[in-house]
Write a protein that holds these residues in place. Structure first.
Motif, PDB file in Angstrom:
ATOM      1  N   GLU A 189       0.844  -1.181   0.000  1.00  0.00           N
ATOM      2  CA  GLU A 189       0.000   0.000   0.000  1.00  0.00           C
ATOM      3  C   GLU A 189       0.884   1.238   0.000  1.00  0.00           C
ATOM      4  N   PRO A 190       0.616   2.290  -0.791  1.00  0.00           N
ATOM      5  CA  PRO A 190      -0.533   2.417  -1.678  1.00  0.00           C
ATOM      6  C   PRO A 190      -0.511   1.357  -2.779  1.00  0.00           C
ATOM      7  N   PRO A 191      -1.640   1.152  -3.424  1.00  0.00           N
ATOM      8  CA  PRO A 191      -1.788  -0.024  -4.293  1.00  0.00           C
ATOM      9  C   PRO A 191      -0.936   0.013  -5.554  1.00  0.00           C
ATOM     10  N   ARG A 192       0.281  -0.398  -5.423  1.00  0.00           N
ATOM     11  CA  ARG A 192       1.142  -0.609  -6.579  1.00  0.00           C
ATOM     12  C   ARG A 192       1.583  -2.066  -6.531  1.00  0.00           C
ATOM     13  N   GLY A 193       1.270  -2.813  -7.546  1.00  0.00           N
ATOM     14  CA  GLY A 193       1.548  -4.238  -7.497  1.00  0.00           C
ATOM     15  C   GLY A 193       2.347  -4.706  -8.696  1.00  0.00           C
ATOM     16  N   MET A 194       2.797  -5.915  -8.606  1.00  0.00           N
ATOM     17  CA  MET A 194       3.502  -6.533  -9.720  1.00  0.00           C
ATOM     18  C   MET A 194       3.182  -8.016  -9.714  1.00  0.00           C
ATOM     19  N   VAL A 195       3.261  -8.621 -10.875  1.00  0.00           N
ATOM     20  CA  VAL A 195       3.102 -10.067 -10.990  1.00  0.00           C
ATOM     21  C   VAL A 195       4.301 -10.612 -11.734  1.00  0.00           C
ATOM     22  N   GLY A 196       4.565 -11.865 -11.512  1.00  0.00           N
ATOM     23  CA  GLY A 196       5.697 -12.489 -12.178  1.00  0.00           C
ATOM     24  C   GLY A 196       5.598 -13.984 -12.104  1.00  0.00           C
ATOM     25  N   VAL A 197       6.610 -14.655 -12.651  1.00  0.00           N
ATOM     26  CA  VAL A 197       6.639 -16.115 -12.694  1.00  0.00           C
ATOM     27  C   VAL A 197       7.986 -16.593 -12.169  1.00  0.00           C
ATOM     28  N   ASP A 227      10.561 -19.909 -11.851  1.00  0.00           N
ATOM     29  CA  ASP A 227      10.875 -21.242 -12.349  1.00  0.00           C
ATOM     30  C   ASP A 227      10.899 -22.167 -11.148  1.00  0.00           C
ATOM     31  N   ALA A 228       9.890 -23.029 -11.055  1.00  0.00           N
ATOM     32  CA  ALA A 228       9.760 -23.927  -9.903  1.00  0.00           C
ATOM     33  C   ALA A 228       9.956 -25.372 -10.316  1.00  0.00           C
ATOM     34  N   THR A 229      10.776 -25.608 -11.335  1.00  0.00           N
ATOM     35  CA  THR A 229      11.057 -26.965 -11.785  1.00  0.00           C
ATOM     36  C   THR A 229      11.654 -27.787 -10.652  1.00  0.00           C
ATOM     37  N   PRO A 230      11.112 -28.973 -10.383  1.00  0.00           N
ATOM     38  CA  PRO A 230      11.646 -29.789  -9.282  1.00  0.00           C
ATOM     39  C   PRO A 230      13.146 -30.021  -9.439  1.00  0.00           C
ATOM     40  N   GLY A 231      13.855 -29.920  -8.321  1.00  0.00           N
ATOM     41  CA  GLY A 231      15.293 -30.137  -8.343  1.00  0.00           C
ATOM     42  C   GLY A 231      16.107 -28.886  -8.597  1.00  0.00           C
ATOM     43  N   ARG A 232      15.437 -27.766  -8.927  1.00  0.00           N
ATOM     44  CA  ARG A 232      16.135 -26.501  -9.141  1.00  0.00           C
ATOM     45  C   ARG A 232      15.766 -25.518  -8.040  1.00  0.00           C
ATOM     46  N   GLU A 233      16.572 -24.479  -7.921  1.00  0.00           N
ATOM     47  CA  GLU A 233      16.247 -23.412  -6.993  1.00  0.00           C
ATOM     48  C   GLU A 233      15.200 -22.495  -7.622  1.00  0.00           C
ATOM     49  N   LEU A 234      14.362 -21.923  -6.791  1.00  0.00           N
ATOM     50  CA  LEU A 234      13.381 -20.968  -7.303  1.00  0.00           C
ATOM     51  C   LEU A 234      14.111 -19.754  -7.878  1.00  0.00           C
ATOM     52  N   SER A 235      13.733 -19.350  -9.071  1.00  0.00           N
ATOM     53  CA  SER A 235      14.390 -18.207  -9.706  1.00  0.00           C
ATOM     54  C   SER A 235      13.379 -17.414 -10.504  1.00  0.00           C
ATOM     55  N   GLN A 236      13.614 -16.109 -10.588  1.00  0.00           N
ATOM     56  CA  GLN A 236      12.723 -15.214 -11.321  1.00  0.00           C
ATOM     57  C   GLN A 236      12.796 -15.488 -12.821  1.00  0.00           C
ATOM     58  N   ARG A 237      11.623 -15.559 -13.460  1.00  0.00           N
ATOM     59  CA  ARG A 237      11.601 -15.791 -14.902  1.00  0.00           C
ATOM     60  C   ARG A 237      10.995 -14.613 -15.656  1.00  0.00           C
ATOM     61  N   LEU A 238       9.953 -14.045 -15.113  1.00  0.00           N
ATOM     62  CA  LEU A 238       9.255 -12.975 -15.807  1.00  0.00           C
ATOM     63  C   LEU A 238       8.604 -12.061 -14.792  1.00  0.00           C
ATOM     64  N   THR A 239       8.687 -10.778 -15.020  1.00  0.00           N
ATOM     65  CA  THR A 239       8.048  -9.801 -14.148  1.00  0.00           C
ATOM     66  C   THR A 239       7.283  -8.805 -14.992  1.00  0.00           C
ATOM     67  N   VAL A 240       6.047  -8.511 -14.582  1.00  0.00           N
ATOM     68  CA  VAL A 240       5.220  -7.511 -15.253  1.00  0.00           C
ATOM     69  C   VAL A 240       4.856  -6.455 -14.225  1.00  0.00           C
ATOM     70  N   ARG A 244      -6.861   0.722  -6.586  1.00  0.00           N
ATOM     71  CA  ARG A 244      -7.177  -0.094  -5.425  1.00  0.00           C
ATOM     72  C   ARG A 244      -6.126  -1.201  -5.263  1.00  0.00           C
ATOM     73  N   LYS A 245      -6.518  -2.275  -4.601  1.00  0.00           N
ATOM     74  CA  LYS A 245      -5.603  -3.394  -4.440  1.00  0.00           C
ATOM     75  C   LYS A 245      -5.597  -4.223  -5.716  1.00  0.00           C
ATOM     76  N   PRO A 246      -4.414  -4.564  -6.242  1.00  0.00           N
ATOM     77  CA  PRO A 246      -4.387  -5.342  -7.485  1.00  0.00           C
ATOM     78  C   PRO A 246      -4.994  -6.722  -7.302  1.00  0.00           C
ATOM     79  N   ALA A 290      -3.688 -12.241 -15.218  1.00  0.00           N
ATOM     80  CA  ALA A 290      -3.778 -11.485 -13.980  1.00  0.00           C
ATOM     81  C   ALA A 290      -4.685 -10.281 -14.166  1.00  0.00           C
ATOM     82  N   ALA A 291      -5.391  -9.918 -13.103  1.00  0.00           N
ATOM     83  CA  ALA A 291      -6.157  -8.665 -13.090  1.00  0.00           C
ATOM     84  C   ALA A 291      -5.169  -7.553 -12.738  1.00  0.00           C
ATOM     85  N   MET A 292      -4.772  -6.776 -13.753  1.00  0.00           N
ATOM     86  CA  MET A 292      -3.708  -5.801 -13.567  1.00  0.00           C
ATOM     87  C   MET A 292      -4.211  -4.419 -13.148  1.00  0.00           C
TER      88      MET A 292
END
Length: 386
Positions: free
Chosen positions: A260-268, A270-283, A289-291, A305-307
């Motif tokens: 808050e204030p309502p500024r949001g972001m979405v992303g993806v 990489d949650a492939t089993p056996g790998r570490e979580l890593s950022q793939r895409l950010t929008v 209001r609240k995203p 996503a409701a952007m």
């Protein structure tokens, strides 16, 4: 005008009048001619009748070619909604310190009737996630007056009653920082949830994660249900995770994080089993209001996503963004003329299911179609998981 011309005109009029809507001709009455004139007018009448038939057939052919275009029905969408959903009745009350939320116990509701058919174990600060089939759910929360988080898998029978309930062999300390935005992979093998550590806690526990002492820290946590293996990813600071969604192949995890204030972001991630979580895409987008939440589209590597959402006394709208986790880019944007928050797609991947002002709907263009739910008081709404 002589007698032959009179008879020819009458014959033409009669022949034209017998052309029917289905292209057939009605039988003409036999002409009453004297023997002297019978042979002399038969040839011109036959020629005229042939011309009328030709004109009529062309007219009918054109009309038949145009009819399907004018009367073509709109494409129908066979929406398939899961048979049951989990929900908690939430009552909002305004107190001196601001707005607080009181949540009731979670239960099972029939998607066709809105009837409550079963109750989940009563846990404190509980979150629920389903795999999308309307039969398999996970609940995470604390037992009253006890520390530690319990993770329970619940399987429903054909009537919506609880058929099986099993506690998962996960450490209770796993959710000590709170569990939010719980999501389950489609195969039920992995859970993801958000945690949020306040600034006071981070002064001692989060130092080094971002290089700034005193940071607030939001994390995405992924846990393997069978092995207990835990993976963590730190979201941007001064934010909290309010939405998570697994791709249908279980290799990508979309998140929604904001503040808050309502500024949001979405992303993806990489949650492939056996790998570490890593950022793939950010929008990144500024929202009113609240995203909104983020959901996976069936049969694809895409998320929606409701952007951007806006609701005033004269206007309301929702801007959706679809992006590909495989290509790492935005696919399309579209806007609808209603305020809407998506929870999931139906099985066909064509209709969004979600809520508006505490009521459940599925979205068809700009049209909201209600989903059965229990009767609520004016100040109540449902917290829902499918």
């Amino acid at each position: 005008m002589n007698d032959i011309e009179d008879r020819l005109r009458d014959a033409l009029a009669a022949r034209a009048a017998t052309v029917q809507d289905d292209g057939r001709y009605a039988a003409l009455p036999a002409p009453k001619l004297t023997a002297g004139f019978r042979m002399r007018w038969m040839l011109p009448v036959a020629a005229a009748a042939a011309m009328v038939a030709l004109i009529a057939s062309v007219t009918i052919t054109v009309q038949r070619d145009r009819a399907p275009e004018a009367a073509a029905p709109a494409a129908s969408t066979a929406v398939r909604i899961p048979p049951f959903y989990a929900a908690s009745v939430v009552t909002e009350r305004v107190v001196k310190q601001g707005r607080t939320v009181e949540e009731g116990p979670w239960g099972v509701y029939d998607s066709e009737t809105g009837e409550r058919v079963a109750e989940f174990p009563e846990l404190v600060d509980a979150q629920v996630a389903g795999v999308g089939d309307g039969r398999t759910f996970f609940i995470a929360g604390r037992e009253a007056r006890r520390t530690g988080t319990r993770f329970i898998k619940i399987t429903l029978g054909a009537d919506g009653r609880i058929e099986r309930q099993e506690s998962l062999p996960l450490p209770g300390s796993l959710g000590n920082d709170g569990v939010a935005a719980l999501a389950a992979s489609r195969d039920g093998r992995r859970l993801a949830f958000g945690t949020y550590k306040k600034a006071a806690e981070c002064r001692e526990r989060c130092s080094g994660d971002s290089g700034d002492s005193g940071d607030t820290a939001a994390y995405v946590v992924v846990v393997d249900v069978a092995t207990g293996r835990v993976q963590r990813w730190k979201a941007p600071r001064d934010a909290f995770v309010y939405g998570l969604s697994w791709s249908y192949d279980g290799r990508k995890l979309a998140y929604a994080v904001g503040a808050e204030p309502p500024r949001g972001m979405v992303g993806v991630l990489d949650a492939t089993p056996g790998r570490e979580l890593s950022q793939r895409l950010t929008v990144n987008r500024v929202v009113f209001r609240k995203p909104g939440t983020v959901v996976a589209r069936p049969g694809t590597a895409n998320f929606v996503a409701a952007m951007d959402r806006k609701k005033t006394s004269t206007e309301e709208r929702t801007l959706f963004a679809e992006f590909s986790a495989k290509a790492g880019e935005e696919v399309r944007l579209w806007e609808v003329g209603v305020w809407f928050n998506p929870l999931l797609f139906d099985e066909t991947g064509r209709a969004l299911i979600g809520w508006r002002e505490g009521r459940l709907f599925w979205l068809d263009g700009d049209r909201l179609n209600p989903i059965a739910m229990p009767d609520l008081d004016k100040n109540q709404r449902l917290q829902v998981a499918w």
